[in-house]
Design a protein around this motif. Sequence first.
Motif: not given
Length: 102
Positions: A38-54
């Motif tokens: 399989x191939x797996x794509x994952x998205x994870x919120x690394x940091x969030x300080x409105x209005x910026x996010x990683x």
Amino acid sequence: FVTHDPDLPSVVVGDPNRLKQILINLVSNAVKFTKEGEVQISLRLASYSFPLLDVDLSVRDTGIGMTQEIASLVFQRFMQAEKSTSRTYGGSGLGLAISKDL
């Protein structure tokens, strides 16, 4: 398959063309080198300080694999795991380098 962090906002503003190019390069490599599994794509919120996010984006596969030494080389322009790779799987050795630059 795709998994994502439920804490990710449902709408973000960014550069869709760059993200698309990165995803195409990473996913096409993963699919090319994964005959079974399989191939797996994952998205994870690394940091969030409105209005910026990683967001951390990862593409994992159960393909042929590579050593750490090879992994450090394949993100350089025109580099492939070994000479026979281009004959067997095709490609120019640019996709991962372009993704790294983007």
